[in-house]
Write a protein that holds these residues in place. Structure first.
Motif, PDB file in Angstrom:
ATOM      1  N   ALA A 112     -18.478   4.100 -17.892  1.00  0.00           N
ATOM      2  CA  ALA A 112     -17.425   4.353 -16.914  1.00  0.00           C
ATOM      3  C   ALA A 112     -16.912   3.057 -16.287  1.00  0.00           C
ATOM      4  N   SER A 113     -17.680   1.969 -16.422  1.00  0.00           N
ATOM      5  CA  SER A 113     -17.248   0.691 -15.843  1.00  0.00           C
ATOM      6  C   SER A 113     -17.869  -0.466 -16.627  1.00  0.00           C
ATOM      7  N   THR A 114     -17.442  -1.668 -16.267  1.00  0.00           N
ATOM      8  CA  THR A 114     -18.000  -2.874 -16.870  1.00  0.00           C
ATOM      9  C   THR A 114     -18.957  -3.565 -15.910  1.00  0.00           C
ATOM     10  N   ALA A 115     -19.382  -2.877 -14.873  1.00  0.00           N
ATOM     11  CA  ALA A 115     -20.322  -3.446 -13.898  1.00  0.00           C
ATOM     12  C   ALA A 115     -21.602  -3.877 -14.609  1.00  0.00           C
ATOM     13  N   GLY A 116     -22.078  -5.050 -14.290  1.00  0.00           N
ATOM     14  CA  GLY A 116     -23.292  -5.586 -14.894  1.00  0.00           C
ATOM     15  C   GLY A 116     -23.037  -6.484 -16.088  1.00  0.00           C
ATOM     16  N   ILE A 117     -21.806  -6.528 -16.564  1.00  0.00           N
ATOM     17  CA  ILE A 117     -21.481  -7.319 -17.755  1.00  0.00           C
ATOM     18  C   ILE A 117     -21.682  -8.817 -17.511  1.00  0.00           C
ATOM     19  N   GLU A 118     -21.661  -9.235 -16.249  1.00  0.00           N
ATOM     20  CA  GLU A 118     -21.852 -10.652 -15.934  1.00  0.00           C
ATOM     21  C   GLU A 118     -23.237 -11.157 -16.324  1.00  0.00           C
ATOM     22  N   ALA A 119     -24.138 -10.260 -16.667  1.00  0.00           N
ATOM     23  CA  ALA A 119     -25.469 -10.649 -17.139  1.00  0.00           C
ATOM     24  C   ALA A 119     -25.411 -11.273 -18.531  1.00  0.00           C
ATOM     25  N   PHE A 120     -24.243 -11.254 -19.155  1.00  0.00           N
ATOM     26  CA  PHE A 120     -24.052 -11.790 -20.505  1.00  0.00           C
ATOM     27  C   PHE A 120     -22.954 -12.854 -20.494  1.00  0.00           C
ATOM     28  N   PRO A 121     -23.181 -14.003 -19.858  1.00  0.00           N
ATOM     29  CA  PRO A 121     -22.117 -14.994 -19.681  1.00  0.00           C
ATOM     30  C   PRO A 121     -21.633 -15.663 -20.956  1.00  0.00           C
ATOM     31  N   ASN A 122     -22.367 -15.562 -22.053  1.00  0.00           N
ATOM     32  CA  ASN A 122     -21.979 -16.227 -23.296  1.00  0.00           C
ATOM     33  C   ASN A 122     -21.216 -15.329 -24.263  1.00  0.00           C
ATOM     34  N   VAL A 123     -20.873 -14.142 -23.832  1.00  0.00           N
ATOM     35  CA  VAL A 123     -20.171 -13.199 -24.716  1.00  0.00           C
ATOM     36  C   VAL A 123     -18.796 -13.743 -25.081  1.00  0.00           C
ATOM     37  N   GLU A 124     -18.530 -13.766 -26.372  1.00  0.00           N
ATOM     38  CA  GLU A 124     -17.235 -14.181 -26.905  1.00  0.00           C
ATOM     39  C   GLU A 124     -16.442 -12.991 -27.429  1.00  0.00           C
ATOM     40  N   VAL A 125     -17.145 -11.972 -27.918  1.00  0.00           N
ATOM     41  CA  VAL A 125     -16.511 -10.762 -28.455  1.00  0.00           C
ATOM     42  C   VAL A 125     -17.131  -9.558 -27.756  1.00  0.00           C
ATOM     43  N   LEU A 126     -16.284  -8.716 -27.173  1.00  0.00           N
ATOM     44  CA  LEU A 126     -16.757  -7.530 -26.468  1.00  0.00           C
ATOM     45  C   LEU A 126     -16.029  -6.302 -27.006  1.00  0.00           C
ATOM     46  N   ARG A 127     -16.805  -5.355 -27.514  1.00  0.00           N
ATOM     47  CA  ARG A 127     -16.262  -4.092 -28.025  1.00  0.00           C
ATOM     48  C   ARG A 127     -16.653  -2.982 -27.054  1.00  0.00           C
ATOM     49  N   ILE A 128     -15.675  -2.469 -26.317  1.00  0.00           N
ATOM     50  CA  ILE A 128     -15.935  -1.413 -25.340  1.00  0.00           C
ATOM     51  C   ILE A 128     -14.987  -0.232 -25.562  1.00  0.00           C
ATOM     52  N   GLY A 129     -14.547  -0.036 -26.774  1.00  0.00           N
ATOM     53  CA  GLY A 129     -13.624   1.047 -27.082  1.00  0.00           C
ATOM     54  C   GLY A 129     -14.270   2.425 -26.972  1.00  0.00           C
ATOM     55  N   ASN A 130     -13.422   3.432 -26.826  1.00  0.00           N
ATOM     56  CA  ASN A 130     -13.863   4.834 -26.818  1.00  0.00           C
ATOM     57  C   ASN A 130     -14.865   5.127 -25.706  1.00  0.00           C
ATOM     58  N   ASN A 131     -14.551   4.693 -24.500  1.00  0.00           N
ATOM     59  CA  ASN A 131     -15.372   4.955 -23.324  1.00  0.00           C
ATOM     60  C   ASN A 131     -14.490   5.566 -22.243  1.00  0.00           C
ATOM     61  N   LYS A 132     -14.907   5.470 -21.000  1.00  0.00           N
ATOM     62  CA  LYS A 132     -14.154   6.023 -19.868  1.00  0.00           C
ATOM     63  C   LYS A 132     -13.847   4.942 -18.840  1.00  0.00           C
ATOM     64  N   ILE A 133     -13.698   3.723 -19.301  1.00  0.00           N
ATOM     65  CA  ILE A 133     -13.505   2.577 -18.418  1.00  0.00           C
ATOM     66  C   ILE A 133     -12.094   2.584 -17.837  1.00  0.00           C
ATOM     67  N   VAL A 134     -12.010   2.394 -16.517  1.00  0.00           N
ATOM     68  CA  VAL A 134     -10.729   2.387 -15.813  1.00  0.00           C
ATOM     69  C   VAL A 134     -10.360   0.976 -15.370  1.00  0.00           C
ATOM     70  N   ASP A 135     -11.351   0.199 -14.962  1.00  0.00           N
ATOM     71  CA  ASP A 135     -11.144  -1.098 -14.323  1.00  0.00           C
ATOM     72  C   ASP A 135     -11.792  -2.206 -15.158  1.00  0.00           C
ATOM     73  N   THR A 136     -11.054  -3.281 -15.398  1.00  0.00           N
ATOM     74  CA  THR A 136     -11.577  -4.394 -16.189  1.00  0.00           C
ATOM     75  C   THR A 136     -11.969  -5.592 -15.330  1.00  0.00           C
ATOM     76  N   SER A 137     -11.977  -5.441 -14.028  1.00  0.00           N
ATOM     77  CA  SER A 137     -12.214  -6.590 -13.146  1.00  0.00           C
ATOM     78  C   SER A 137     -13.572  -7.247 -13.369  1.00  0.00           C
ATOM     79  N   GLY A 138     -14.562  -6.533 -13.812  1.00  0.00           N
ATOM     80  CA  GLY A 138     -15.877  -7.114 -14.064  1.00  0.00           C
ATOM     81  C   GLY A 138     -15.884  -8.120 -15.203  1.00  0.00           C
ATOM     82  N   LEU A 139     -14.836  -8.128 -15.999  1.00  0.00           N
ATOM     83  CA  LEU A 139     -14.786  -9.031 -17.150  1.00  0.00           C
ATOM     84  C   LEU A 139     -14.413 -10.454 -16.764  1.00  0.00           C
ATOM     85  N   ALA A 140     -13.937 -10.662 -15.555  1.00  0.00           N
ATOM     86  CA  ALA A 140     -13.521 -11.994 -15.114  1.00  0.00           C
ATOM     87  C   ALA A 140     -14.669 -12.998 -15.181  1.00  0.00           C
TER      88      ALA A 140
END
Length: 95
Positions: free
Chosen positions: A37-65
């Motif tokens: 439902a969100s990208t909360a917690g994604i900051e635990a992976f600071p070296n991510v270059e490719v992120l596949r989050i398709g087919n979910n219920k995500i509304v807000d992308t602000s956590g990706l900053a």
């Protein structure tokens, strides 16, 4: 190194810390079809270059900053209303 559904629950619960496998540097995360439902917690992976989050219920992308190395974001079939907060270095975006 790839992590997929194994850590989806960690992200879904927005855990503040996550212990990476020893010797690993996660650069690709695949959370396709993980019912996120969100990208909360994604900051635990600071070296991510490719992120596949398709087919979910995500509304807000602000956590990706926080993903300062993110180049490719595959986020089709979500409920994303705004692209605010996407990293400036993002070169490939699929919605």
């Amino acid at each position: 190194m790839w992590l997929s559904n194994q850590v989806a629950q960690t992200l879904n619960q927005a855990m503040p810390t996550f212990e990476l496998p020893s010797g690993g540097k996660v650069t690709v995360l695949d959370f396709d079809r993980c019912n996120l439902a969100s990208t909360a917690g994604i900051e635990a992976f600071p070296n991510v270059e490719v992120l596949r989050i398709g087919n979910n219920k995500i509304v807000d992308t602000s956590g990706l900053a926080a993903l300062t190395k993110l180049e490719t974001l595959l986020a089709s079939d979500n409920r994303i209303a705004s692209l605010d907060g996407l990293p400036a270095q993002l070169t490939d975006l699929t919605l």
